[in-house]
Design a protein around this motif. Structure first.
Motif, mmCIF file in Angstrom:
data_model
loop_
_atom_site.group_PDB
_atom_site.id
_atom_site.type_symbol
_atom_site.label_atom_id
_atom_site.label_comp_id
_atom_site.label_asym_id
_atom_site.label_seq_id
_atom_site.Cartn_x
_atom_site.Cartn_y
_atom_site.Cartn_z
ATOM 1 N N VAL A 169 15.667 21.025 -0.196
ATOM 2 C CA VAL A 169 15.718 22.285 0.546
ATOM 3 C C VAL A 169 14.767 22.226 1.733
ATOM 4 N N ASP A 170 15.350 22.116 2.920
ATOM 5 C CA ASP A 170 14.580 22.123 4.158
ATOM 6 C C ASP A 170 14.124 23.562 4.382
ATOM 7 N N ASN A 171 12.896 23.749 4.809
ATOM 8 C CA ASN A 171 12.472 25.104 5.155
ATOM 9 C C ASN A 171 11.572 25.072 6.363
ATOM 10 N N TYR A 172 11.844 26.032 7.254
ATOM 11 C CA TYR A 172 11.147 26.074 8.534
ATOM 12 C C TYR A 172 10.210 27.267 8.569
ATOM 13 N N TRP A 173 8.946 27.007 8.857
ATOM 14 C CA TRP A 173 8.006 28.101 9.071
ATOM 15 C C TRP A 173 6.813 27.615 9.825
ATOM 16 N N GLN A 174 5.791 28.449 9.908
ATOM 17 C CA GLN A 174 4.618 28.136 10.723
ATOM 18 C C GLN A 174 3.370 28.678 10.036
ATOM 19 N N THR A 175 2.231 28.188 10.483
ATOM 20 C CA THR A 175 0.960 28.742 10.015
ATOM 21 C C THR A 175 0.989 30.267 10.170
ATOM 22 N N GLU A 176 1.549 30.720 11.273
ATOM 23 C CA GLU A 176 1.567 32.145 11.592
ATOM 24 C C GLU A 176 2.354 32.971 10.583
ATOM 25 N N HIS A 226 1.606 17.289 11.029
ATOM 26 C CA HIS A 226 0.364 17.937 11.449
ATOM 27 C C HIS A 226 0.542 18.467 12.858
ATOM 28 N N ARG A 227 0.185 19.730 13.016
ATOM 29 C CA ARG A 227 0.359 20.368 14.317
ATOM 30 C C ARG A 227 -0.879 20.146 15.175
ATOM 31 N N LEU A 228 -0.691 19.563 16.329
ATOM 32 C CA LEU A 228 -1.820 19.251 17.201
ATOM 33 C C LEU A 228 -1.543 19.763 18.607
ATOM 34 N N ALA A 276 9.113 20.660 4.427
ATOM 35 C CA ALA A 276 8.837 21.484 5.607
ATOM 36 C C ALA A 276 7.768 20.849 6.465
ATOM 37 N N GLY A 277 7.561 21.438 7.623
ATOM 38 C CA GLY A 277 6.465 21.029 8.498
ATOM 39 C C GLY A 277 6.918 20.306 9.749
ATOM 40 N N GLU A 278 8.115 19.784 9.717
ATOM 41 C CA GLU A 278 8.641 19.009 10.848
ATOM 42 C C GLU A 278 10.141 18.853 10.613
ATOM 43 N N PRO A 279 10.878 18.445 11.637
ATOM 44 C CA PRO A 279 12.318 18.298 11.438
ATOM 45 C C PRO A 279 12.640 17.272 10.350
ATOM 46 N N LEU A 280 13.625 17.613 9.536
ATOM 47 C CA LEU A 280 14.062 16.712 8.460
ATOM 48 C C LEU A 280 15.328 16.002 8.949
ATOM 49 N N ILE A 309 2.287 19.305 19.651
ATOM 50 C CA ILE A 309 3.065 18.196 19.112
ATOM 51 C C ILE A 309 2.915 18.168 17.601
ATOM 52 N N ASN A 310 3.818 17.473 16.962
ATOM 53 C CA ASN A 310 3.850 17.476 15.507
ATOM 54 C C ASN A 310 3.822 16.031 15.019
ATOM 55 N N VAL A 311 2.654 15.588 14.602
ATOM 56 C CA VAL A 311 2.476 14.210 14.162
ATOM 57 C C VAL A 311 2.406 14.196 12.634
ATOM 58 N N PHE A 364 7.747 29.551 19.721
ATOM 59 C CA PHE A 364 7.555 28.388 20.602
ATOM 60 C C PHE A 364 8.350 27.176 20.125
ATOM 61 N N ASP A 365 9.468 27.467 19.472
ATOM 62 C CA ASP A 365 10.385 26.383 19.114
ATOM 63 C C ASP A 365 11.726 26.627 19.797
ATOM 64 N N TRP A 366 12.347 25.549 20.261
ATOM 65 C CA TRP A 366 13.720 25.620 20.746
ATOM 66 C C TRP A 366 14.649 25.592 19.541
ATOM 67 N N GLY A 392 12.553 21.281 18.523
ATOM 68 C CA GLY A 392 11.263 20.886 19.125
ATOM 69 C C GLY A 392 10.570 22.057 19.792
ATOM 70 N N ARG A 393 9.301 21.844 20.137
ATOM 71 C CA ARG A 393 8.450 22.913 20.651
ATOM 72 C C ARG A 393 8.689 23.169 22.134
ATOM 73 N N THR A 394 8.491 24.418 22.523
ATOM 74 C CA THR A 394 8.612 24.772 23.938
ATOM 75 C C THR A 394 7.259 24.659 24.636
HETATM 76 P P1 AMP Z 1 2.495 24.527 11.335
HETATM 77 O O1 AMP Z 1 2.015 25.796 11.915
HETATM 78 O O2 AMP Z 1 1.485 23.457 11.311
HETATM 79 O O3 AMP Z 1 3.150 24.746 10.007
HETATM 80 O O4 AMP Z 1 3.629 23.974 12.304
HETATM 81 C C1 AMP Z 1 4.737 24.774 12.598
HETATM 82 C C2 AMP Z 1 5.696 24.023 13.457
HETATM 83 O O5 AMP Z 1 6.204 22.877 12.768
HETATM 84 C C3 AMP Z 1 6.917 24.827 13.821
HETATM 85 O O6 AMP Z 1 6.697 25.670 14.918
HETATM 86 C C4 AMP Z 1 7.939 23.728 14.093
HETATM 87 O O7 AMP Z 1 7.764 23.204 15.383
HETATM 88 C C5 AMP Z 1 7.575 22.674 13.071
HETATM 89 N N1 AMP Z 1 8.357 22.822 11.827
HETATM 90 C C6 AMP Z 1 7.936 23.326 10.651
HETATM 91 N N2 AMP Z 1 8.898 23.245 9.711
HETATM 92 C C7 AMP Z 1 9.978 22.698 10.294
HETATM 93 C C8 AMP Z 1 11.306 22.367 9.842
HETATM 94 N N3 AMP Z 1 11.695 22.581 8.603
HETATM 95 N N4 AMP Z 1 12.149 21.836 10.759
HETATM 96 C C9 AMP Z 1 11.764 21.619 12.028
HETATM 97 N N5 AMP Z 1 10.527 21.895 12.503
HETATM 98 C C10 AMP Z 1 9.641 22.429 11.654
#
Ligand code: AMP
Length: 630
Positions: free
Chosen positions: A383-390, A505-507, A362-366, A500-502, A479-481, A494-496
């Motif tokens: 297992v890809d998983n998408y989430w956020q700090t929030e 790491h979210r910056l 997780a954390g960025e596109p796989l 940016i995601n380096v 804030f993601d497309w 990607g983000r709206t």
């Molecule tokens: P963070 O709050 O640092 O965890 O960053 C969250 C952001 O990372 C999300 O809003 C997405 O833009 C990106 N992100 C996290 N997980 C994924 C994933 N599995 N696939 C694509 N983008 C992701």
């Protein structure tokens, strides 16, 4: 029950659904009300219930598994390895809680934790949870200006830190950065507690600074009872970047978070008590909070805390740990896998990985090649998983603990139970229901347990930033497309916003711009994220120098570029350092003066910049194009 039905129940009958999940944790007093959403968009979970995160992560395991490893710490930076059983972890957390109390910390007080990946960091987090203090962990890779803004916002009574960390064998002294941050901050903490690893010299401020080891000696037999907190009390805040330069304190509760993590351990990660969980993240990020410290421990698992790189001493180190500690569940980021992919693939076959059941990323596109490479190499599901700090736990993935479902490469999966995920048109707010229509990924309230309660001390900012960004609809914007395909699988595009995601790491590009602008040689700057095969994205800066002679002088430009990078390193930390700083005489802006960041980004990535009718002076964009195709 199939996943579709399970999910429906979570949405149609949330109280009945979550009351069942709430049984996974211990309550001192049971909740009177499951979900209170009488004041949207604020959601309160398990109202009236009292519990404690530390009790659930540590104390409750003393009966059944006192001698099982709880925290396994491995450092390939300092050649350290320490294993703490639940009994030992309990003792250390009690000592740390007593130490914090002796420094004046009590319920509701904030404690900022600025630490490398050492056991004391986890002790400090759990000790805060124990006494009801609110921890705010700041990533150790951040430097003094980032740290100062967080100190000012959190107003911590105490700061817990260390002499230093180490990365790739190079010592990073923390104390000078901390002292500078406290100097910069208008708010001053009462006490600083310092773990001395013998890595870097430390100057102590008399009366304020306290050494960990001697203070611990005074509290060896400490017994500090868990404070029974309201489920809706604040457990911690964690800062994250957004559109504006000022980081937001994401605030989380106690009971909802505990339940959300316990449920996710069963339903998503399938981690069982007695097994070992290995997350390669850092405690400074949300993954570290949820899946190094709290989640695995709540589930009665042993958790590995690893300080070091994935390729030192060699690219087999993680797999060596999997074999040694019989890891069953592993969690990492695509960037780390891409780093390993450049190494000898024989490392994947060198160790016995038969214990491992799955790797969560997780954390960025796989990307597909990375997923395939690691999946084939390890022979376990990826297992890809998408989430956020929030959100605190996965929003989109596959809940294999409910019903095994095939993953689709490139998609993190489907909405998790409790999350009403929709795709909306960014300007009309209309719901996009047809497959593969691109829009903003949003979540309809009430948000599930574990989700952020608000922005620390700024309800208005919480509402304005997250819930009022789509016209006419009160929905939470990620804030993601994204798009959803005909089978209901989501794809994140990607983000709206200006985030940016380096390397996972979210910056915030605004934060980096503010830092670069503080260099006296820079008149104006734009920072954009540019696609990168290794890190996903890198930050690229375009600056107007105050002295226009720099533009025609390659040596002067190189010198200024290096100086600017140093400023970013010192203020924000190396994580935020742009990969290049290029100099131009003009930045592309609209006639009303708005920076055309997306057009710059498109040009950097060799794409068509799109509609440029509002651009003030097209030659500005041409200059950037010329830099890339001289
Ligand atoms: P963070 O709050 O640092 O965890 O960053 C969250 C952001 O990372 C999300 O809003 C997405 O833009 C990106 N992100 C996290 N997980 C994924 C994933 N599995 N696939 C694509 N983008 C992701």
């Amino acid at each position: 029950m199939g996943y579709a039905e399970f999910y429906r129940r979570s949405i149609d009958a949330p109280d009945a659904f979550w009351v069942e999940q709430a049984r996974l944790i211990d309550w001192h007093e049971p909740p009177r009300r499951i979900c209170d959403d009488s004041r949207p968009p604020f959601t309160r979970w398990f109202v009236g219930g009292t519990t404690n995160l530390c009790h659930n992560a540590v104390d409750r395991h003393l009966r059944d598994r006192p001698d099982q490893p709880a925290l396994i710490w491995v450092s390939t930076e300092t050649d350290g390895e320490r294993v703490y059983s639940f009994r030992e972890l309990h003792a250390e957390v009690n000592r740390t809680a007593a130490m914090l109390k002796s420094l004046g910390v009590g319920k509701g007080d904030r404690v900022l934790i600025y630490m490398p990946m050492i056991p004391e960091a986890a002790f400090a987090m759990l000790a805060c949870a124990r006494i009801g203090a609110i921890h705010s962990v700041v990533f150790g890779g951040f430097a003094s200006v980032s740290l100062a803004s967080r100190i000012e916002d959190a107003e911590p009574k105490a700061i817990v830190s260390a002499d230093g960390g180490s990365r790739a064998g190079k010592v990073i002294a923390y104390k000078p950065l901390l002292d500078e941050a406290i100097r910069l901050s208008r708010y001053k903490p009462q006490a600083v507690l310092l773990a001395d690893r013998g890595l870097a010299p430390m100057e102590r401020v008399a009366g304020r600074d306290h050494d960990w080891a001697p203070l611990r000696e005074k509290h060896l037999d400490a017994q500090v009872p868990c404070e029974w907190l309201q489920s809706t009390d604040v457990s911690y805040t964690i800062y994250t970047s957004g559109t504006t330069g000022r980081p937001k304190g994401v605030q989380r509760d106690v009971g909802g978070y505990a339940v959300a993590l316990a449920a996710s351990m069963e339903l998503i990660f399938q981690g069982r008590a007695g097994e070992t969980y290995f997350s390669t993240s850092d405690i400074g990020w949300v993954v570290g909070h949820s899946y190094i410290v709290y989640g695995p421990l709540i589930a009665g698992m042993s958790t590995i805390m690893y300080e070091g790189l994935p390729i030192r001493p060699d690219a087999g180190i993680w797999w060596q740990l999997v074999e040694k500690y019989k890891v069953t569940v592993m969690f990492s980021a695509p960037t780390a896998v891409r780093v390993l992919k450049k190494q000898d693939p024989a490392f994947l076959k060198k160790y016995d990985l038969s214990s491992l059941r799955g790797l969560f990323l997780a954390g960025e596109p796989l990307d597909e090649p990375t997923a395939r490479w690691i999946g084939d190499g390890l022979g376990v599901p990826i297992v890809d998983n998408y989430w956020q700090t929030e959100s605190g736990w996965p929003i989109l993935t596959i809940a294999n603990g409910v019903e095994p479902k095939p993953a689709k490469l490139g998609s993190p999966g489907v909405p998790m139970y409790g999350y009403k995920v929709k795709i909306l048109h960014e300007s009309t707010g209309e719901e996009l229901v047809r497959p593969n229509e691109k829009g903003v990924v949003v979540i309809e309230g009430p948000t599930p347990p574990g989700f952020m309660q608000t922005v620390w001390r700024d309800d208005e900012r919480f509402v304005r930033t997250y819930w009022e960004s789509i016209p006419g609809k009160q929905v939470y914007s990620t804030f993601d497309w994204g798009i959803r395909d005909e089978d209901g699988y989501f794809y994140i595009l990607g983000r709206t916003d200006d985030v940016i995601n380096v390397a996972g790491h979210r910056l915030g590009t605004r934060e980096i711009e503010e830092s670069i602008s503080s260099h006296p040689g820079v008149a104006e700057v734009a920072v954009v994220g540019v696609a990168d095969p290794m890190k996903g994205q890198v930050a690229m800066a375009f600056a107007i120098p105050k002295d226009s002679a720099v533009l025609g002088d390659a040596a002067a430009a190189l010198k200024l570029e290096g100086d600017v990078m140093k400023v970013v390193d010192q203020q924000l930390g190396a994580v935020a350092r742009p990969s290049r700083v290029r100099f131009v005489s003009l930045l592309p802006k609209t006639r009303s003066g708005k920076l055309l960041r997306r057009a710059i980004q498109a040009v950097c990535e060799g794409r068509d910049p799109g509609d440029l009718t509002t651009i003030e002076d097209p030659s500005a964009l041409q200059q950037i194009k010329d830099l890339f195709n001289p």
